[in-house]
Motif scaffolding. Structure first.
Motif, PDB file in Angstrom:
ATOM      1  N   UNK A   1       0.754  -1.277   0.036  1.00  0.00           N
ATOM      2  CA  UNK A   1      -0.089  -0.032  -0.001  1.00  0.00           C
ATOM      3  C   UNK A   1       0.782   1.335   0.185  1.00  0.00           C
ATOM      4  N   UNK A   2       0.926   1.945  -1.276  1.00  0.00           N
ATOM      5  CA  UNK A   2       1.718   3.120  -1.268  1.00  0.00           C
ATOM      6  C   UNK A   2       0.710   4.107  -2.031  1.00  0.00           C
ATOM      7  N   UNK A   3       0.963   5.359  -1.893  1.00  0.00           N
ATOM      8  CA  UNK A   3      -0.045   6.232  -2.825  1.00  0.00           C
ATOM      9  C   UNK A   3       0.188   6.045  -4.254  1.00  0.00           C
ATOM     10  N   UNK A   4      -1.047   5.897  -5.014  1.00  0.00           N
ATOM     11  CA  UNK A   4      -0.916   5.626  -6.443  1.00  0.00           C
ATOM     12  C   UNK A   4       0.035   6.269  -7.287  1.00  0.00           C
ATOM     13  N   UNK A   5       0.367   7.737  -7.066  1.00  0.00           N
ATOM     14  CA  UNK A   5       1.256   8.592  -7.536  1.00  0.00           C
ATOM     15  C   UNK A   5       2.619   8.096  -7.329  1.00  0.00           C
ATOM     16  N   UNK A   6       2.837   7.440  -6.113  1.00  0.00           N
ATOM     17  CA  UNK A   6       4.228   6.991  -6.016  1.00  0.00           C
ATOM     18  C   UNK A   6       4.465   5.760  -6.957  1.00  0.00           C
ATOM     19  N   UNK A   7       3.484   4.816  -6.893  1.00  0.00           N
ATOM     20  CA  UNK A   7       3.501   3.519  -7.591  1.00  0.00           C
ATOM     21  C   UNK A   7       3.756   3.969  -9.231  1.00  0.00           C
TER      22      UNK A   7
END
Ligand code: ADP
Ligand code: ZN
Ligand code: MG
Length: 478
Positions: free
Chosen positions: A402-408
């Motif tokens: 679980x990471x922020x979508x923008x990070x992924x």
């Protein structure tokens, strides 16, 4: 007589552990698990001379449950002793309620074939849970853990109003969601916070009297409950068809062999030698008290569903599925506060998120990311940063880590190509390689355009902005 000429009659006695902080008659904590016998005191261990004191929250929670299931609330109620001997019951009686339960004459509404049906709630009473026996694997005996002894329960007894496995399943699901909405129980079936005694009989369609019933106790998964009812209906019809009679008895469902076994003859109320609990005072509730609880009842699944239909223009099915889980619908509401696109959030939750949960055998409660993450994902699609195809890959990653979508997206280099120069380059390259498709398109075959866009997506590993591809292909083929 053919099997279709029989109908099932089903009634459920549902036990829900209340999520009060402390036990029903002492101040020990109710928390699940813990080292054996560490959440105990003289009261819940039944030391001689220890006296129970009723936890007021238990009454409040039971009244909440009663109001949420349309019951009448008794102004005058009491506790009784239910006497039986079993090693997990240290007092040799359970404090329960016999002839004056807190709530009576209610109902829960379910939907069967698009029609509403009321399932009667006979009564709801409060009682204490028993301890737990841990059977020694070596057959040397059993050890008793009293952490659960004295945890408050409500027992919700239904009328024998259900006529099929489907109705029983829907009733239990509805009841579970109501209890979760009013926050009186976490209803974790795998931890035994919600369990049901299932009563089943069959009768010939058109017959007035009920047939003799059998009872399967302490069932704690939807899967085993539905399997057990299906099995029991068939078994009873077989017995009758072969000229036999159904014995009223308590059965044990065995999940592995998929059949029921006889446990013991059914006990009657008089076997329990009920009598009023002398160590507790009567429970008197004022109109004021009940009114206050009623006015503070949170939104229930039914009205939340209506609101979703009106406010967000969701379909019946969408609204039903979302609101059936309080957790999921709270998640939905938190997400739309951020991205303000109810349709999109609903679609993501009910299709891709639901599919992944299903694959991983998880509940909505287990979603590893936060509502704002799904909101961000949708905004990234809306802004054209990623395509919805890439978004699906991002979602998979969100479940793994679980990471922020923008990070992924940044980490994986998944940002959508929306730069005109770059798109143009791809379009020209694909056009050059596919002269036949250009010909086809000019001859009115619109499919050719789709093919070209597909090729361009392949070339860019799904990163090109599909709208831009569409427009540009059309332009260049003019
Ligand atoms: P007990 O407390 O002894 O189990 P009750 O008479 O209170 O017995 O009934 C318990 C449950 O059995 C209720 O949920 C009721 O709806 C259901 N029940 C009663 N009679 C039948 C029947 N003939 N077939 C199926 N369910 C029944
Ligand atoms: Zn205690
Ligand atoms: Mg019973």
């Amino acid at each position: 007589m053919p099997r279709e000429d029989y109908e099932a009659v089903i009634g459920l006695e549902v036990h829900a552990e209340l999520s009060t902080k402390t036990k029903i008659f002492c101040s020990c904590k109710t928390e699940f698990g813990g080292e054996p016998n560490t959440h105990c005191c003289p009261v819940c261990m039944a030391m001689p001379g220890a006296l129970p004191v009723l936890n007021e929250k238990v009454v409040e929670y039971a009244v909440k449950a009663g109001l949420a299931t349309n019951c009448e609330i008794s102004r005058d109620s009491k506790n009784d002793r239910k006497n039986y001997f079993y090693p997990d019951l240290p007092k040799s009686y359970q404090i329960s309620q016999f002839d004056k339960p807190l709530c009576e004459h209610g109902f829960v509404e379910i939907e069967v074939n698009d029609e509403k049906k009321k399932i009667g709630v006979t009564r709801i009473h409060i009682e204490e849970d028993a301890g737990k026996l841990n059977h020694d694997d070596y057959g040397r005996g059993s050890l008793v853990d009293l952490n659960r002894a004295g945890v408050p329960l409500i027992e919700i007894v239904s009328e024998p109003d259900m006529r099929s496995v489907e109705e029983a399943d829907k009733y239990l699901k509805k009841l579970k969601s109501i209890l979760q909405y009013i926050e009186v129980s976490d209803c974790k079936m795998q931890e035994g916070s919600l369990r049901a005694d299932v009563n089943v009989s069959v009768r010939k369609i058109g017959q007035k009297e009920y047939g003799t019933r059998t009872e399967m106790k302490n069932m704690n998964s939807f899967k085993s409950i539905t399997r057990a009812i299906e099995y029991e209906i068939e078994r009873q019809i077989d017995v009758i068809e072969n000229g036999g009679v159904i014995e009223q008895e308590t059965l044990r469902w065995d999940e592995v062999s998929g059949r029921t076994f006889s446990m013991r003859d059914k006990e009657d109320a008089h076997d329990y030698r009920y009598f009023p609990e002398p160590d507790l005072v009567a429970i008197r509730l004022s109109d004021e008290y009940i009114k206050n609880i009623k006015e503070n009842l949170p939104e229930l699944p039914e009205s939340r569903k209506e609101r979703y239909l009106a406010e967000y223009k969701l379909t019946q099915k969408e609204a039903n599925t979302l609101t059936s889980s309080k957790y999921l619908s709270d998640f939905f509401e938190d997400a739309i506060k951020i991205c303000n696109n109810p349709k999109a959030v609903c679609n993501w939750l009910l299709s891709d998120v639901a599919r992944i949960l299903n694959e991983k055998e998880l509940e909505p409660e287990d979603i590893p990311f936060k509502p704002n993450d799904i909101a961000e994902l949708i905004e990234l699609i809306e802004k054209g940063t990623i395509s919805s195809k890439i978004a699906k890959d991002v979602l998979e990653k969100m479940f793994e880590n679980p990471e922020a979508p923008s990070e992924i997206i940044k980490k994986n280099g998944w940002v959508q190509i929306s730069d005109e120069g770059a798109i143009k380059e791809v379009v020209l390259k694909i056009l050059e390689a596919n002269p036949q498709s250009i010909e086809d398109y000019k001859n009115g075959k619109d499919k050719a355009l789709g093919y070209l866009v597909g090729q361009a997506m392949k070339e860019t590993k799904g990163k090109a902005n599909p709208q831009m591809l569409n427009t540009m292909f059309k332009e260049y083929m003019k």
